[in-house]
Write a protein that holds these residues in place. Sequence first.
Motif, PDB file in Angstrom:
ATOM      1  N   GLY A 134       0.640  -0.986   0.040  1.00  0.00           N
ATOM      2  CA  GLY A 134      -0.182   0.140   0.064  1.00  0.00           C
ATOM      3  C   GLY A 134       0.633   1.331  -0.002  1.00  0.00           C
ATOM      4  O   GLY A 134       0.264   2.493   0.099  1.00  0.00           O
ATOM      5  N   LEU A 135       2.125   1.320  -0.171  1.00  0.00           N
ATOM      6  CA  LEU A 135       3.130   2.291  -0.014  1.00  0.00           C
ATOM      7  C   LEU A 135       2.974   2.678  -1.541  1.00  0.00           C
ATOM      8  O   LEU A 135       2.955   1.952  -2.590  1.00  0.00           O
ATOM      9  CB  LEU A 135       4.454   2.020   0.411  1.00  0.00           C
ATOM     10  N   GLU A 136       3.369   4.136  -1.731  1.00  0.00           N
ATOM     11  CA  GLU A 136       3.404   4.493  -3.154  1.00  0.00           C
ATOM     12  C   GLU A 136       5.211   4.579  -3.593  1.00  0.00           C
ATOM     13  O   GLU A 136       5.628   5.270  -2.763  1.00  0.00           O
ATOM     14  CB  GLU A 136       2.899   6.084  -3.265  1.00  0.00           C
ATOM     15  N   ALA A 137       5.308   4.095  -4.738  1.00  0.00           N
ATOM     16  CA  ALA A 137       6.429   4.045  -4.998  1.00  0.00           C
ATOM     17  C   ALA A 137       6.855   4.921  -6.365  1.00  0.00           C
ATOM     18  O   ALA A 137       6.111   4.853  -7.202  1.00  0.00           O
ATOM     19  CB  ALA A 137       6.958   2.733  -5.596  1.00  0.00           C
ATOM     20  N   LEU A 138       7.835   5.820  -6.020  1.00  0.00           N
ATOM     21  CA  LEU A 138       7.861   6.942  -6.903  1.00  0.00           C
ATOM     22  C   LEU A 138       9.241   6.647  -7.947  1.00  0.00           C
ATOM     23  O   LEU A 138      10.219   6.517  -7.277  1.00  0.00           O
ATOM     24  CB  LEU A 138       8.274   8.458  -6.285  1.00  0.00           C
ATOM     25  N   ASN A 139       8.995   6.558  -9.225  1.00  0.00           N
ATOM     26  CA  ASN A 139      10.187   6.004  -9.821  1.00  0.00           C
ATOM     27  C   ASN A 139      10.578   7.205 -11.181  1.00  0.00           C
ATOM     28  O   ASN A 139       9.314   7.752 -11.616  1.00  0.00           O
ATOM     29  CB  ASN A 139      10.182   4.664 -10.448  1.00  0.00           C
ATOM     30  N   TYR A 140      11.581   7.406 -11.608  1.00  0.00           N
ATOM     31  CA  TYR A 140      12.074   8.012 -12.862  1.00  0.00           C
ATOM     32  C   TYR A 140      11.611   7.191 -13.811  1.00  0.00           C
ATOM     33  O   TYR A 140      12.187   6.010 -14.322  1.00  0.00           O
ATOM     34  CB  TYR A 140      13.483   8.496 -12.700  1.00  0.00           C
ATOM     35  N   ASP A 141      10.837   7.731 -15.000  1.00  0.00           N
ATOM     36  CA  ASP A 141      10.438   6.901 -16.195  1.00  0.00           C
ATOM     37  C   ASP A 141      11.168   7.544 -17.211  1.00  0.00           C
ATOM     38  O   ASP A 141      10.987   8.723 -17.734  1.00  0.00           O
ATOM     39  CB  ASP A 141       9.060   7.373 -16.371  1.00  0.00           C
ATOM     40  N   ARG A 142      12.422   6.760 -17.549  1.00  0.00           N
ATOM     41  CA  ARG A 142      13.113   7.246 -18.738  1.00  0.00           C
ATOM     42  C   ARG A 142      12.726   6.969 -20.030  1.00  0.00           C
ATOM     43  O   ARG A 142      12.133   5.675 -20.231  1.00  0.00           O
ATOM     44  CB  ARG A 142      14.620   6.447 -18.594  1.00  0.00           C
TER      45      ARG A 142
END
Length: 194
Positions: A134-142
């Motif tokens: 239930g955690l939000e994962a923030l990733n860099y979208d290359r």
Amino acid sequence: MIAIGDTLLSEDIIDKKFVCDLNACKGACCVSGDYGAPLQEDELPIMKKIYSRVKPFMNDKGIAAVEEQGQYIRYDDSEWVTPLVKGKECAYVIFEDNIAKCAIEKAYLKGKIDFKKPISCHLYPIRIKENKLGLEALNYDRWSICKPACKLGAQLQVPIYQFLKEPLERKYGKAWYKKLTIAADLWIQQQNTK
């Protein structure tokens, strides 16, 4: 990953440099891709509510796409997205001086609505996914179309999280962003001592 509250951030968001260069990319992220802009559940009623006030800023092809498909559609049974015009640009795209821009944002800037644009658009190149906990994962979208933004970010030495301060504060609040800046400073210090 760096944990801040109920969010997990990829170190790339602190480490990588990025500043949108619309004159170079022409807003390609709003035109290219397999599906429209991802929408959060709480944005769906907003998209319905604002449509009549956004419509005057849209072009005929975008209006036709929304009238046919709806203000948003289900993509691959996994998430809600904005509709596309014949599988190409987002239905809410308008072109000004050969640059793709957002009719929703234009309506916001003209004071017609109080919703700037979908948070996924505002946060790009960060993409958010909820994990099993239930955690939000923030990733860099290359994405290759963003090479000019990476180049400009490197020239100006602006990390992704600084470039996206406004949308990150919009999504998570100023206190959260302050914690992010502290975590970023600590992470950078650790990298410099390696």
